[in-house]
Design a protein around this motif. Sequence first.
Motif, PDB file in Angstrom:
ATOM      1  N   UNK A  54      97.224 -27.228 100.081  1.00  0.00           N
ATOM      2  CA  UNK A  54      97.187 -27.932 101.369  1.00  0.00           C
ATOM      3  C   UNK A  54      96.116 -27.325 102.272  1.00  0.00           C
ATOM      4  N   UNK A  55      95.909 -26.013 102.150  1.00  0.00           N
ATOM      5  CA  UNK A  55      94.909 -25.350 103.001  1.00  0.00           C
ATOM      6  C   UNK A  55      93.796 -24.733 102.167  1.00  0.00           C
TER       7      UNK A  55
ATOM      8  N   UNK B 215      99.887 -24.819  95.330  1.00  0.00           N
ATOM      9  CA  UNK B 215     100.098 -26.234  95.620  1.00  0.00           C
ATOM     10  C   UNK B 215     100.408 -27.047  94.373  1.00  0.00           C
ATOM     11  N   UNK B 216     101.234 -28.070  94.542  1.00  0.00           N
ATOM     12  CA  UNK B 216     101.617 -28.951  93.436  1.00  0.00           C
ATOM     13  C   UNK B 216     100.375 -29.480  92.745  1.00  0.00           C
TER      14      UNK B 216
ATOM     15  N   UNK C 242      99.332 -32.543  98.609  1.00  0.00           N
ATOM     16  CA  UNK C 242     100.498 -33.216  99.161  1.00  0.00           C
ATOM     17  C   UNK C 242     101.246 -32.264 100.093  1.00  0.00           C
ATOM     18  N   UNK C 243     101.206 -32.558 101.382  1.00  0.00           N
ATOM     19  CA  UNK C 243     101.900 -31.715 102.353  1.00  0.00           C
ATOM     20  C   UNK C 243     103.252 -32.333 102.685  1.00  0.00           C
ATOM     21  N   UNK C 244     104.200 -31.498 103.075  1.00  0.00           N
ATOM     22  CA  UNK C 244     105.489 -32.026 103.538  1.00  0.00           C
ATOM     23  C   UNK C 244     105.274 -32.766 104.849  1.00  0.00           C
ATOM     24  N   UNK C 245     105.961 -33.908 105.041  1.00  0.00           N
ATOM     25  CA  UNK C 245     105.808 -34.641 106.304  1.00  0.00           C
ATOM     26  C   UNK C 245     106.635 -34.017 107.428  1.00  0.00           C
ATOM     27  N   UNK C 246     106.216 -34.240 108.653  1.00  0.00           N
ATOM     28  CA  UNK C 246     107.040 -33.858 109.804  1.00  0.00           C
ATOM     29  C   UNK C 246     108.360 -34.616 109.768  1.00  0.00           C
ATOM     30  N   UNK C 247     109.291 -34.183 110.611  1.00  0.00           N
ATOM     31  CA  UNK C 247     110.612 -34.804 110.612  1.00  0.00           C
ATOM     32  C   UNK C 247     110.525 -36.309 110.854  1.00  0.00           C
ATOM     33  N   UNK C 248     109.553 -36.767 111.645  1.00  0.00           N
ATOM     34  CA  UNK C 248     109.444 -38.205 111.924  1.00  0.00           C
ATOM     35  C   UNK C 248     108.647 -38.935 110.832  1.00  0.00           C
ATOM     36  N   UNK C 249     108.272 -38.225 109.785  1.00  0.00           N
ATOM     37  CA  UNK C 249     107.583 -38.860 108.662  1.00  0.00           C
ATOM     38  C   UNK C 249     106.067 -38.794 108.763  1.00  0.00           C
TER      39      UNK C 249
ATOM     40  N   UNK D 244      97.111 -29.056 108.342  1.00  0.00           N
ATOM     41  CA  UNK D 244      97.207 -28.581 109.726  1.00  0.00           C
ATOM     42  C   UNK D 244      97.368 -27.057 109.728  1.00  0.00           C
ATOM     43  N   UNK D 245      96.664 -26.417 110.602  1.00  0.00           N
ATOM     44  CA  UNK D 245      96.708 -24.949 110.681  1.00  0.00           C
ATOM     45  C   UNK D 245      97.481 -24.591 111.948  1.00  0.00           C
ATOM     46  N   UNK D 246      98.758 -24.223 111.859  1.00  0.00           N
ATOM     47  CA  UNK D 246      99.488 -23.936 113.096  1.00  0.00           C
ATOM     48  C   UNK D 246      98.946 -22.687 113.783  1.00  0.00           C
TER      49      UNK D 246
END
Lengths: 130, 438
Positions: free
Chosen positions: A55-56, A49-50, A115-122, A128-130
């Motif tokens: 993130x996890x 992670x940066x 810092x996690x990447x945002x979803x497409x809608x921001x 989040x654990x998919x």
Amino acid sequence: MTVISHRIPRHSRRVGLLLVAICFVAGQAAADDVSRARGLAANCTTCHGSDGRSVGEVPPSLAGRDRAELLQTLLDYRAGQRASMIMEQHARGYSEAQLALIAGWFSRLPAGVALAAPRADGSSTGARQP
Amino acid sequence: MSTLTRDGATTRRPAADTSRRAFIHGGASLAAASVFSTHAGAAEGPRARVVVVGGGFGGATAARHLKRWAPALDVTLIERDATFISCPLSNLVLAGNAQIADLTFGYQSLERLGIRVIRGEVMAIDASTRTVRLASGDRLAYDRAIVSPGVEFDLAGIPGLQAPAARAAMPVAWKAGPETLRLRQHLEAMPDGGAFVMHIPQAPYRCPPGPYERACQIADYFKREKPRSKVIVLDANPDVVSKKALFMAAWNGPYKGMVEYRPNCELADVDGPAKTVKLVFDDVPGDVINVIPPQRAGAVADRSGLVTANRRWCGIDWLTMESVAVKGVHVLGDATLSASIMPKSATMANQHAKLAAAAIIDLLAERPVEPDPTLINTCYSFVDGVRAGHVASVHAYEAAERTMSVVKGSGGLSREANATEGAHAWGWARNIWGEALG
Ligand SMILES: Cc1cc2nc3c(=O)[nH]c(=O)nc-3n(C[C@H](O)[C@H](O)[C@H](O)COP(=O)(O)OP(=O)(O)OC[C@H]3O[C@@H](n4cnc5c(N)ncnc54)[C@H](O)[C@@H]3O)c2cc1C
């Protein structure tokens, strides 16, 4: 009116200049070490992670960890004295001096929110654990 | 993401000072494109314009690290797509082991950092005027440019895949997105007892273990839902290119009798209506066809004079990632002429990006660059929905050869695919996505 430099004996002026030069060289070496440490640590942040904040839970965060403990862990991986999935294979690619720069770099960074990447809608995808 | 208005302003201005930005329209004066690299304070870094072409793993990571490491830099990222869709883990979508939404991200955080993100198609970089030319006719001036365009497919030797209808019938899905979903639909529509036939091009191609991971993922899906079906892997290479032991263990273990692997399969063409892969010495029919074409650097690299090797890849200086052909332009990721045993991977594109960002900041500040850089690679492949294995390597600069080579004794493979590394792989993914877009 006296000119200050006239009051300083010639030999101490030379010492002064030498000190300035040493400080400059030392400062330059420190700056080189900082940029080298950042460059080496950037190898690790792809997975960790940066700024060493994951993130996890895995791979673990490195920011703000104790320098000596981090370095010993890396040296143990390098020596094959600590079992791992992948870290032994990476640690063997670095010199002890490089591992010390990496441990120093992460130990000086404050632990904090990754810092996690945002979803497409921001919206946030943080932790989040998919 | 910003859209350009005719006066060259952006509809949503990022936090950074935009007044200095030289945005030049076709035909306008190029005087504004002159270099300025006056020095800001040490913490802020140099003041100069960097334009990044391509917002994938290389480009987005480079833009973000430039801005974080040197906030005074004026950074613009140009990307043709509205969203970032991760190729890594997209093979899991084919098997129903992940959803494409899990792999789709936005560029909003980069804008919040003060990077101008422009959605557009770059035609070429013109090094003589130091401008980036967009399809819209607009031009952007730069002091240093970065190009990370990924790959484009070379369909010259595969006439049967050139027509759009053929592509729809046989989605390549080697760039994650709509084709990934279409290939998934074809697999879902396939009756049990059918055959998935894939062809792998000669290396080097994007993601050396990727095709074999795909074979495992589809076998996993078949085993669960269509157990009488088969996966036929036709490989142009003489052997499994990457992680052979891991993949063979899966094909001879959980997928025994389901996966057929054939090396040395030279492709002649593909016949969509007959659903047949045509090899030089054989025809292989199937129900779902997936031909992964040979690849080369994204077209903008060629249009900008950056391609130097085999008319495919861009030669670069490994201390800076600067093109050996065009001064002031740095190339990252899959588009580069890979050093020995250096894969075309997202991890490697990420590593290139940070090396280039640090070097560009040093160059703009007129400081010497790091003389002894190191890069690493870590690639995970899933053999089912849970278990993954890795390949890893550490690469160091060799001054005498002016290249990167693997550090002796470093790197290796997982002993076996396992669930712990499946969790590590998702952790890697979330962190590398954060490195690009967080
Ligand atoms: C199925 C699959 C699985 C993979 N799995 C892994 C994995 O597990 N681990 C791993 O490390 N790697 C993996 N990879 C490889 C990885 O996806 C690539 O190596 C990586 O994307 C390379 O980054 P890049 O920046 O070179 O290219 P990309 O990430 O493709 O980025 C290029 C970007 O540039 C844009 N662009 C191109 N030309 C222009 C233009 N003219 N104007 C504007 N925009 C433009 C494109 O739209 C794209 O967004 C996988 C690949 C595939 C296909």
